[in-house]
Design a protein around this motif. Structure first.
Motif, short mmCIF file in Angstrom:
data_model
loop_
_atom_site.label_atom_id
_atom_site.label_comp_id
_atom_site.label_asym_id
_atom_site.label_seq_id
_atom_site.Cartn_x
_atom_site.Cartn_y
_atom_site.Cartn_z
N MET A 1 0.86 -1.18 0.00
CA MET A 1 0.00 0.00 0.00
C MET A 1 0.90 1.23 0.00
O MET A 1 1.92 1.25 0.68
CB MET A 1 -0.91 0.02 1.23
N GLU A 2 0.53 2.24 -0.80
CA GLU A 2 1.37 3.44 -0.91
C GLU A 2 0.51 4.66 -1.23
O GLU A 2 -0.11 4.75 -2.27
CB GLU A 2 2.41 3.24 -2.02
N ASP A 3 0.48 5.61 -0.30
CA ASP A 3 -0.19 6.90 -0.52
C ASP A 3 -1.60 6.74 -1.08
O ASP A 3 -1.98 7.38 -2.07
CB ASP A 3 0.64 7.79 -1.46
N GLY A 4 -2.40 5.89 -0.45
CA GLY A 4 -3.79 5.74 -0.87
C GLY A 4 -4.00 4.87 -2.08
O GLY A 4 -5.08 4.91 -2.68
N SER A 5 -3.00 4.08 -2.45
CA SER A 5 -3.14 3.17 -3.59
C SER A 5 -2.61 1.79 -3.21
O SER A 5 -1.65 1.67 -2.45
CB SER A 5 -2.36 3.68 -4.81
N ALA A 6 -3.26 0.77 -3.76
CA ALA A 6 -2.74 -0.59 -3.68
C ALA A 6 -1.87 -0.82 -4.90
O ALA A 6 -2.30 -0.61 -6.03
CB ALA A 6 -3.88 -1.60 -3.64
N VAL A 7 -0.62 -1.21 -4.67
CA VAL A 7 0.34 -1.37 -5.77
C VAL A 7 0.45 -2.84 -6.13
O VAL A 7 0.67 -3.69 -5.26
CB VAL A 7 1.73 -0.81 -5.37
N PHE A 8 0.31 -3.12 -7.44
CA PHE A 8 0.38 -4.49 -7.94
C PHE A 8 1.39 -4.60 -9.07
O PHE A 8 1.57 -3.65 -9.84
CB PHE A 8 -0.98 -4.94 -8.48
N GLU A 9 2.01 -5.75 -9.18
CA GLU A 9 2.79 -6.11 -10.35
C GLU A 9 1.92 -7.04 -11.20
O GLU A 9 1.31 -7.97 -10.67
CB GLU A 9 4.08 -6.83 -9.96
N VAL A 10 1.83 -6.76 -12.52
CA VAL A 10 0.99 -7.59 -13.38
C VAL A 10 1.75 -8.03 -14.62
O VAL A 10 2.65 -7.33 -15.11
CB VAL A 10 -0.31 -6.87 -13.80
#
Length: 271
Positions: free
Chosen positions: A251-260
């Motif tokens: 989680m980073e600054d109000g976003s969920a970070v994903f690798e796709v």
């Protein structure tokens, strides 16, 4: 210096970095006023460029940026006040420092001076001067794309969120990080990369962020999905953390970070 490092020219890279530090100190000694937190005459451009190029002294960056915002929203009443040079970095500097809302105000402005003013006056190309409808025609091109500045870059890389990864050039790896300013409800954009078509198509609907993404074959991407937490993010009909080709990173600054991996995805989340 960066090219030297990439090529393994360690001494050359070090030499350029040392020159950069000398130039930075001299620039700030000559033009920066620590009492007023401004450069030279305090114009929008005089703040934009040092911020864009990392020239602002340690500890002064926020003060200089605040002066820029005050200049735009105060004296400028929400209008652009740069020419060709400052305009090349204005929108990105605003968004990179947390004021995408101010960038959106400039982009959607319809009164003078603004890009919207040109459109309101019937322009189908960009003028050389903000007052191109009334200025002396001796130096007043009506097809002067340079005055667009970084607006188009901002559309694609910030609103749509389609950005290159400097460490993996040519969109081998894509950084997908949409910014959602003001009352903007949807953005749809695509870019035909060397690997194929990249698509970012997001909208706000019933309090949810809906995002359709296409990553071309033989490419990968990092996605920032605006979300209150990872549990609120779905891809297709299942939790994003269990979706094929999707790996949750943080989680980073109000976003969920994903690798796709390459493929088509439909994300949904609550901000």
């Amino acid at each position: 210096a960066r090219y030297g490092a990439l090529l393994g020219e360690v001494e050359g890279a070090q030499s350029f970095n040392e020159k950069a530090e000398v130039m930075k100190r001299a620039f700030n000694q000559k033009y920066f006023d620590r009492d007023t937190h401004r450069y030279d005459n305090g114009s929008q451009t005089s703040s934009v460029l040092p911020l864009a190029f990392g020239m602002v002294p340690e500890g002064e960056r926020q003060s200089v940026f605040s002066r820029l915002v005050e200049k735009i929203m105060g004296e400028g009443q929400g209008h652009i006040g740069t020419g060709l040079i400052g305009g090349q970095w204005l929108m990105r500097v605003l968004s990179d420092n947390g004021r995408g809302d101010v960038a959106y105000t400039l982009a959607s402005q319809k009164t003078y001076p603004s890009w919207g003013y040109m459109i309101e006056k019937g322009a189908t190309t960009i003028w050389e001067l903000w007052n191109g409808d009334t200025a002396d025609p001796a130096m007043n091109s009506h097809n002067h794309v340079m005055l667009v500045g970084d607006l188009i870059t901002w559309f694609y890389e910030y609103l749509a969120g389609i950005g290159p990864d400097p460490e993996q050039p040519g969109f081998k790896h894509i950084l997908m990080h949409p910014h959602i300013p003001g009352d903007l409800q949807y953005v749809k954009a695509s870019h035909r990369s060397p690997y194929g078509l990249i698509v970012s198509d997001w909208r706000i609907q019933d309090g949810r962020f809906l995002w359709d993404v296409s990553i071309p074959p033989n490419a990968t991407a990092t996605l920032w999905v605006p979300a209150r937490d990872v549990a609120s993010v779905t891809e297709g009909r299942k939790q994003a953390t269990g979706a094929a080709g999707v790996r949750f990173v943080r989680m980073e600054d109000g976003s969920a970070v994903f690798e796709v991996a390459s493929g088509r995805y439909s994300f949904s989340s609550r901000k």
